[in-house]
Design an enzyme around this catalytic site. Structure first.
Site, PDB file in Angstrom:
ATOM      1  N   TRP A  67      35.482  37.353  37.250  1.00  0.00           N
ATOM      2  CA  TRP A  67      34.099  36.994  36.914  1.00  0.00           C
ATOM      3  C   TRP A  67      33.796  35.563  37.325  1.00  0.00           C
ATOM      4  O   TRP A  67      32.692  35.270  37.791  1.00  0.00           O
ATOM      5  CB  TRP A  67      33.824  37.212  35.426  1.00  0.00           C
ATOM      6  CG  TRP A  67      33.819  38.664  35.061  1.00  0.00           C
ATOM      7  CD1 TRP A  67      34.713  39.302  34.262  1.00  0.00           C
ATOM      8  CD2 TRP A  67      32.892  39.677  35.512  1.00  0.00           C
ATOM      9  NE1 TRP A  67      34.402  40.637  34.175  1.00  0.00           N
ATOM     10  CE2 TRP A  67      33.298  40.898  34.917  1.00  0.00           C
ATOM     11  CE3 TRP A  67      31.778  39.668  36.342  1.00  0.00           C
ATOM     12  CZ2 TRP A  67      32.620  42.093  35.135  1.00  0.00           C
ATOM     13  CZ3 TRP A  67      31.087  40.860  36.564  1.00  0.00           C
ATOM     14  CH2 TRP A  67      31.511  42.043  35.963  1.00  0.00           C
ATOM     15  N   LYS A  95      29.792  43.168  25.028  1.00  0.00           N
ATOM     16  CA  LYS A  95      31.217  43.197  24.687  1.00  0.00           C
ATOM     17  C   LYS A  95      31.446  42.855  23.222  1.00  0.00           C
ATOM     18  O   LYS A  95      32.102  43.587  22.523  1.00  0.00           O
ATOM     19  CB  LYS A  95      31.991  42.256  25.593  1.00  0.00           C
ATOM     20  CG  LYS A  95      32.269  42.913  26.934  1.00  0.00           C
ATOM     21  CD  LYS A  95      32.060  42.057  28.096  1.00  0.00           C
ATOM     22  CE  LYS A  95      32.101  42.871  29.373  1.00  0.00           C
ATOM     23  NZ  LYS A  95      31.719  42.085  30.516  1.00  0.00           N
ATOM     24  N   ASP A 153      30.690  30.849  30.755  1.00  0.00           N
ATOM     25  CA  ASP A 153      30.477  32.285  30.591  1.00  0.00           C
ATOM     26  C   ASP A 153      31.381  32.751  29.447  1.00  0.00           C
ATOM     27  O   ASP A 153      32.599  32.766  29.584  1.00  0.00           O
ATOM     28  CB  ASP A 153      30.854  32.996  31.906  1.00  0.00           C
ATOM     29  CG  ASP A 153      30.744  34.514  31.825  1.00  0.00           C
ATOM     30  OD1 ASP A 153      30.416  35.046  30.752  1.00  0.00           O
ATOM     31  OD2 ASP A 153      30.988  35.174  32.869  1.00  0.00           O
TER      32      ASP A 153
HETATM   33  C1  LIG Z   1      31.365  41.781  31.715  1.00  0.00           C
HETATM   34  C2  LIG Z   1      31.357  40.391  32.173  1.00  0.00           C
HETATM   35  C3  LIG Z   1      30.371  39.905  33.041  1.00  0.00           C
HETATM   36  C4  LIG Z   1      29.292  40.784  33.629  1.00  0.00           C
HETATM   37  O1  LIG Z   1      28.329  41.002  32.694  1.00  0.00           O
HETATM   38  P1  LIG Z   1      26.973  41.816  33.047  1.00  0.00           P
HETATM   39  O2  LIG Z   1      26.231  41.664  31.752  1.00  0.00           O
HETATM   40  O3  LIG Z   1      27.385  43.214  33.345  1.00  0.00           O
HETATM   41  O4  LIG Z   1      26.307  41.162  34.173  1.00  0.00           O
HETATM   42  C5  LIG Z   1      30.404  38.567  33.369  1.00  0.00           C
HETATM   43  N1  LIG Z   1      31.351  37.746  32.882  1.00  0.00           N
HETATM   44  C6  LIG Z   1      32.322  38.183  32.058  1.00  0.00           C
HETATM   45  C7  LIG Z   1      33.344  37.226  31.556  1.00  0.00           C
HETATM   46  C8  LIG Z   1      32.356  39.515  31.678  1.00  0.00           C
HETATM   47  O5  LIG Z   1      33.313  39.945  30.857  1.00  0.00           O
END
Ligand SMILES: *Cc1c(COP(=O)(O)O)cnc(C)c1O
Length: 367
Positions: free
Chosen positions: A107, A202, A178
């Site tokens: 990511w 998540k 993030d």
């Molecule tokens: C799942 C995830 C993403 C992507 O998220 P979306 O909402 O599907 O764009 C980005 N960064 C991390 C760390 C993730 O676990």
């Protein structure tokens, strides 16, 4: 009503992932006839007082759970964490500046590649050549002078690593993080962060809603020559009601916030995750190499536990038997294979205990 939810399923999905059962039951009831209005949450106007109450309740509960100070704005946006990969550079990566990326997994690579389409970037640290088994050592003092911001990924969902702690921030360089896969599982030191974002699906709620928590003084420096909808200032000015928000997702996010509150808040979530993670890592460590953890011990994630078996065929067998026993989502990400148990906030300890029992039994029968 309880009977409608299957109880013999253990959800270890990586995202969208498990939600607390009590939240699903409450959503089911109040979605249909919210507070006796005769309307479901998804049928009401986002400009109505009834919806506004839902909206601000979700925002306020999130602020309180994460102790977000008043000099930060909380935004509810759409487009997932992936849109933030583009929105952050569009707002802050102006000509003459460079964005610094710490690569700790897939990511963060995606975030870096997206920013590189918009402006200049450089890699501050990376553990790519070690298959992202650990969080890189990094010193923020080594940033270039024209650095617009530093980008980090707090928990690496795919490789199963997580920052144990963060480097001390240089007061002149904003830090953007993030936190999609570990938000609300531990506290955030707001002196060390300027922008934290997370797709909700998540650890915070259903998909369709993205949390962005941003320091107001940073937001004021944003580029104003970008499309209105991509500007943080647009959404801040209208309390995330600039356009139609994902009302149903925001409602359920509020229910998850209430559930976390009832469990004892973010600190309780941290302890809960630690207990669940330890059980799994202990099982791996005591398996005499039958299960091999992907992450280096000091970088192990308490959200995504990644491991391999001695060969692909045995992994297949493991996943096949697990599935038959009701364990869902144990296959590793399609990019790296192997096995992964995602043990986000809503995954009960009893499900982890059942998994541990299954792993031990599987080992006994497949030595
Ligand atoms: C799942 C995830 C993403 C992507 O998220 P979306 O909402 O599907 O764009 C980005 N960064 C991390 C760390 C993730 O676990």
């Amino acid at each position: 009503m309880e009977g409608k939810i299957l109880t013999n399923i253990y959800n270890f999905n990586a995202g969208p992932s498990a939600l607390p059962k009590s939240v699903l039951l409450e959503a089911q009831e109040s979605m249909f006839n919210y507070k006796n209005s005769g309307l479901s949450v998804m049928e009401m106007s986002h400009r109505s007082p009834l919806y506004e109450e839902i909206h601000f309740n979700s925002l306020n509960k999130l602020r309180s759970l994460l102790s977000v100070p008043d000099d930060f704005e909380i935004l509810f946006l759409q487009g997932g964490a992936s849109l933030q990969f583009a929105m952050i550079p569009m707002n802050f990566l102006t000509p003459g500046k460079q964005a610094a990326f710490v690569l700790s997994g897939s990511w963060s690579e995606k975030a870096w590649k997206e920013a590189s389409r918009i402006g200049e970037t450089y890699i501050l640290a990376s553990t790519k050549d070690e298959m992202y088994r650990r969080i890189p050592e990094v010193n923020f003092d080594s940033c270039k002078e024209n650095t617009a911001y530093i980008h980090l990924t707090s928990n690496n969902t795919i490789f199963g690593t997580q920052w144990p702690s963060y480097p001390i921030k240089d007061p002149n360089i904003p830090v953007c993080m993030d936190a999609s896969s570990d938000i609300l599982s531990r506290s955030i030191d707001w002196n060390q962060m300027d922008l934290v974002y997370a797709g909700a699906q998540k650890n915070a709620g259903p998909s369709g809603i993205t949390i962005v928590i941003i320091r107001k003084s940073l937001m004021e420096t944003a580029n104003s020559h970008i499309p209105t909808i991509l500007s943080y200032n647009t959404h801040a000015k209208s309390d995330s009601l600039y356009h139609t928000p994902p009302t149903g997702s925001i409602f359920i996010l509020g229910l998850v916030m209430k559930w976390i509150e009832e469990q004892g808040g973010v600190e309780a979530m941290r302890l809960h995750s630690k207990t669940k993670g330890s059980l799994l890592y202990q099982t791996i460590d005591e398996s005499d190499g039958f299960y091999v953890g992907h992450a280096t011990e000091s970088s192990r994630s308490s959200m995504n536990v990644t491991f391999n078996l001695r060969n692909e065929q045995l992994e297949k067998q493991f996943l096949h038997e697990a599935k038959a026993k009701g364990f869902v989502g144990l296959n590793g990400h399609r990019s790296i294979g192997g096995c992964r148990a995602s043990i986000y906030n809503a995954v009960p300890l009893s499900h982890v205990e059942s998994l541990v029992e299954f792993m031990k039994n599987f080992q006994k029968t497949h030595v």
